[in-house]
Design a protein around this motif. Structure first.
Motif, PDB file in Angstrom:
ATOM      1  N   ALA A 183       0.828  -1.215   0.000  1.00  0.00           N
ATOM      2  CA  ALA A 183       0.000   0.000   0.000  1.00  0.00           C
ATOM      3  C   ALA A 183       0.857   1.257   0.000  1.00  0.00           C
ATOM      4  CB  ALA A 183      -0.926  -0.011   1.214  1.00  0.00           C
ATOM      5  N   LYS A 184       2.072   1.155   0.529  1.00  0.00           N
ATOM      6  CA  LYS A 184       2.932   2.343   0.620  1.00  0.00           C
ATOM      7  C   LYS A 184       3.223   2.928  -0.769  1.00  0.00           C
ATOM      8  CE  LYS A 184       5.992   2.456   4.049  1.00  0.00           C
ATOM      9  NZ  LYS A 184       7.195   2.457   4.883  1.00  0.00           N
TER      10      LYS A 184
ATOM     11  N   TRP B 146       0.153   9.036   9.838  1.00  0.00           N
ATOM     12  CA  TRP B 146       1.181   8.001   9.615  1.00  0.00           C
ATOM     13  C   TRP B 146       2.396   8.684   8.989  1.00  0.00           C
ATOM     14  CZ3 TRP B 146       1.710   4.790   4.696  1.00  0.00           C
ATOM     15  CH2 TRP B 146       2.744   3.858   4.828  1.00  0.00           C
TER      16      TRP B 146
ATOM     17  N   TYR C 119       3.120   9.634   5.165  1.00  0.00           N
ATOM     18  CA  TYR C 119       2.304  10.522   4.315  1.00  0.00           C
ATOM     19  C   TYR C 119       2.997  11.864   4.037  1.00  0.00           C
ATOM     20  CZ  TYR C 119      -1.747   7.497   5.337  1.00  0.00           C
ATOM     21  OH  TYR C 119      -2.611   6.443   5.466  1.00  0.00           O
TER      22      TYR C 119
ATOM     23  N   ASN D 156      -6.987   8.647   6.566  1.00  0.00           N
ATOM     24  CA  ASN D 156      -6.626   7.267   6.892  1.00  0.00           C
ATOM     25  C   ASN D 156      -7.657   6.764   7.898  1.00  0.00           C
ATOM     26  OD1 ASN D 156      -3.904   5.741   8.774  1.00  0.00           O
ATOM     27  ND2 ASN D 156      -5.235   4.860   7.246  1.00  0.00           N
TER      28      ASN D 156
ATOM     29  N   ASN E  92      -3.858   4.984  11.479  1.00  0.00           N
ATOM     30  CA  ASN E  92      -2.544   4.765  12.062  1.00  0.00           C
ATOM     31  C   ASN E  92      -1.960   6.161  12.211  1.00  0.00           C
ATOM     32  OD1 ASN E  92       0.103   4.219  12.628  1.00  0.00           O
ATOM     33  ND2 ASN E  92       0.578   3.191  10.706  1.00  0.00           N
TER      34      ASN E  92
ATOM     35  N   ASP F 116      -6.958   5.977   2.688  1.00  0.00           N
ATOM     36  CA  ASP F 116      -6.206   4.755   2.986  1.00  0.00           C
ATOM     37  C   ASP F 116      -7.015   3.945   3.998  1.00  0.00           C
ATOM     38  OD1 ASP F 116      -4.436   2.860   3.965  1.00  0.00           O
ATOM     39  OD2 ASP F 116      -2.728   4.233   4.055  1.00  0.00           O
TER      40      ASP F 116
ATOM     41  N   TYR G  27      -6.682  -0.667   7.226  1.00  0.00           N
ATOM     42  CA  TYR G  27      -7.046  -1.351   8.483  1.00  0.00           C
ATOM     43  C   TYR G  27      -8.544  -1.649   8.573  1.00  0.00           C
ATOM     44  CZ  TYR G  27      -2.343  -0.121   9.986  1.00  0.00           C
ATOM     45  OH  TYR G  27      -0.970  -0.007  10.078  1.00  0.00           O
TER      46      TYR G  27
ATOM     47  N   SER H 233      -1.621  -6.527   3.393  1.00  0.00           N
ATOM     48  CA  SER H 233      -0.583  -6.614   4.431  1.00  0.00           C
ATOM     49  C   SER H 233      -1.137  -6.834   5.833  1.00  0.00           C
ATOM     50  CB  SER H 233       0.261  -5.341   4.443  1.00  0.00           C
ATOM     51  OG  SER H 233       0.892  -5.155   3.212  1.00  0.00           O
ATOM     52  N   LYS H 234      -2.103  -6.020   6.224  1.00  0.00           N
ATOM     53  CA  LYS H 234      -2.542  -6.025   7.623  1.00  0.00           C
ATOM     54  C   LYS H 234      -3.629  -7.074   7.872  1.00  0.00           C
ATOM     55  CE  LYS H 234      -0.022  -2.302   7.730  1.00  0.00           C
ATOM     56  NZ  LYS H 234       1.146  -1.960   8.496  1.00  0.00           N
TER      57      LYS H 234
ATOM     58  N   ARG I 153       4.145  -7.941  -0.038  1.00  0.00           N
ATOM     59  CA  ARG I 153       4.147  -6.657  -0.751  1.00  0.00           C
ATOM     60  C   ARG I 153       3.060  -6.561  -1.830  1.00  0.00           C
ATOM     61  NH1 ARG I 153       4.615  -4.297   2.251  1.00  0.00           N
ATOM     62  NH2 ARG I 153       5.280  -2.380   1.227  1.00  0.00           N
TER      63      ARG I 153
HETATM   64  N1  PMP Z   1      -0.973   2.739   5.132  1.00  0.00           N
HETATM   65  C1  PMP Z   1      -0.930   2.697   6.461  1.00  0.00           C
HETATM   66  C2  PMP Z   1      -1.851   3.555   7.223  1.00  0.00           C
HETATM   67  C3  PMP Z   1      -0.038   1.850   7.126  1.00  0.00           C
HETATM   68  O1  PMP Z   1      -0.009   1.818   8.456  1.00  0.00           O
HETATM   69  C4  PMP Z   1       0.820   1.052   6.372  1.00  0.00           C
HETATM   70  C5  PMP Z   1       1.781   0.146   7.101  1.00  0.00           C
HETATM   71  N2  PMP Z   1       3.031   0.111   6.644  1.00  0.00           N
HETATM   72  C6  PMP Z   1       0.756   1.143   4.978  1.00  0.00           C
HETATM   73  C7  PMP Z   1      -0.153   1.992   4.395  1.00  0.00           C
HETATM   74  C8  PMP Z   1       1.659   0.384   4.081  1.00  0.00           C
HETATM   75  O2  PMP Z   1       1.267  -0.920   3.934  1.00  0.00           O
HETATM   76  P1  PMP Z   1       2.113  -1.916   3.016  1.00  0.00           P
HETATM   77  O3  PMP Z   1       2.919  -2.731   3.971  1.00  0.00           O
HETATM   78  O4  PMP Z   1       1.105  -2.713   2.270  1.00  0.00           O
HETATM   79  O5  PMP Z   1       2.976  -1.103   2.131  1.00  0.00           O
END
Ligand code: PMP
Ligand code: GLU
Length: 399
Positions: A100-101, A125, A128, A171, A175, A203, A206, A237-238, A246
């Protein structure tokens, strides 16, 4: 030698990644340290998902895929978005990338011209603000308060908008705060964004991890007008304990998706073919394992919140989603602990690691210098011991 890129030089390192690296290094040196830094599930990826990855290798699914992801995965994402979030997208409107990053990054890339403003509610987070800067945008930080459950109001959003505003980042659940917007709050925010014609990078990574039976509402489900302006970021991921695989994605309107697809075709080629196969299984198989993990997180949250609030000098409000607690250390600011006067969360975090042997993330990187973030994505035993150590550390004891 010639100067490096000004944009690159302005980027700060990720404090969450830095704490995690330091924690892992101390652990590797044999130190008795407990980590509450990294926001990643401590659970293993469920076996049936791992098996799908292994099968992909065995069946030679080991080549490039379309740069925005396989049609199979994009269809699976559409189905899950429809079932869980009540939003309909076509596979062409989905772009898959390496987590997601990078999806937040390409979403910003699709929108931002140098100097465009992006509204970012704090605490945010850590990535950002830096990702906005990396695309030449200007982060406009709007502070939220613990008393308001760290949520941005429609009025605060309206007040922050200028002719240069291109987008905001939301978000939800958040986070680092763990807070979640209600349908009504989202409706109010959506109204402002539509009226003022600004995009929202929303985003929702979660979204599965929501507690107390609260309803999660996806911003894009509020109205067709806000859906058109939403770049919905999500990933596996979460929810599925797949941080190392990834795989993340952006869902957006046709024009934005086309631009993102062009961008990805040059900068990443394609996401891992093996991980994509595993992600298809994660999204299409029974979602029971997600519920098992969600329940475990909820129990840990309950314990952590109650215990933290029983410790003199610190406090926290109860989060409704994600797996983070923001501990308020306002009362400790200006006080001396272990011979050092605590000025902010950085001082606290350094001392707590040194004398308490516990790694937490100072809120400074999240724009919240009087808070520290604890992740409860770790065992209940670790949580109990971490809070025992907090109590002893605050009494001046060294672990
Ligand atoms: N968005 C948020 C709010 C996150 O906490 C995270 C955690 N790294 C990510 C995106 C990125 O997720 P990813 O590990 O899939 O890149
Ligand atoms: N999102 C997680 C965190 O906030 C993982 C680390 C990162 O990517 O920042 O801790």
């Amino acid at each position: 030698m010639k100067e490096l890129s000004k944009i690159a030089l302005a980027v700060e390192p990720s404090s969450t990644m830095a704490i995690d690296t330091l924690f892992k290094q101390m652990k590797a040196e044999g130190q008795d340290v407990i980590g509450f830094g990294a926001g990643e599930p401590d659970f293993n990826t469920p076996d049936y998902i791992k098996e799908a990855g292994i099968a992909a290798i065995e069946h030679n699914e080991t080549r490039y895929t379309p740069s925005s992801g396989t049609v199979e995965l994009r269809k699976a994402i559409c189905q899950r978005l429809k079932a869980d979030c009540g939003v309909e997208y076509t596979p062409q409107q989905i772009s898959v990338s390496n987590g997601a990053k990078p999806c937040v990054y390409v979403a910003l890339r699709a929108l931002i011209n140098p100097g465009d403003e992006v509204i970012l509610p704090s605490p945010y987070w850590v990535s950002y603000s830096e990702l906005i800067k990396m695309t030449g945008g200007v982060p406009v930080i709007v502070e939220t308060r613990e008393a308001d459950h760290f949520k941005l109001t429609a009025q605060e959003l309206r007040d922050a908008i200028t002719p240069k505003t291109k987008a905001m980042i939301l978000n939800n659940p958040s986070n680092p705060t763990g807070m979640m917007y209600s349908r009504k709050e989202l409706e109010e925010i959506a109204k402002v964004c539509v009226e003022q014609d600004i995009y929202v990078i929303c985003d929702e990574i979660y979204y599965h991890l929501v507690y107390d039976g609260e309803e999660f509402v996806s911003l894009a489900s509020i109205s067709p007008e806000i859906k058109e302006r939403t770049l919905l970021v999500n990933g596996v991921s979460k929810s599925y304990a797949m941080t190392g695989w990834r795989i993340g994605y952006v869902a957006a309107n046709n024009q934005v998706s086309k631009v993102i697809a062009n961008y990805l075709s040059h900068c990443t080629g394609s996401p891992s073919s093996i991980s994509q196969k595993a992600a298809v299984t994660a999204l299409t198989a029974s979602q029971e394992s997600v519920e098992v993990m969600r329940k475990a997180f909820e129990r840990r949250r309950d314990y952590m919140v109650e215990r933290m609030n029983s410790i003199e000098g610190v406090s926290c409000i109860k989060p409704h989603g994600a797996f983070y607690v923001m501990m308020n250390i306002e009362k400790l600011i200006g006080q001396e602990l272990h011979g050092v006067v605590i000025r902010d969360a950085d001082d606290f975090g350094n001392l707590f690691l040194k004398y308490g042997k516990v790694a937490v993330v100072p809120g400074t990187g999240f724009g919240a210098p009087t808070f520290v973030r604890w992740s409860y994505a770790t065992s209940i035993e670790n949580i109990k011991e971490g809070l025992n150590r907090l109590e002893r550390f605050l009494k001046g004891e060294t672990i």
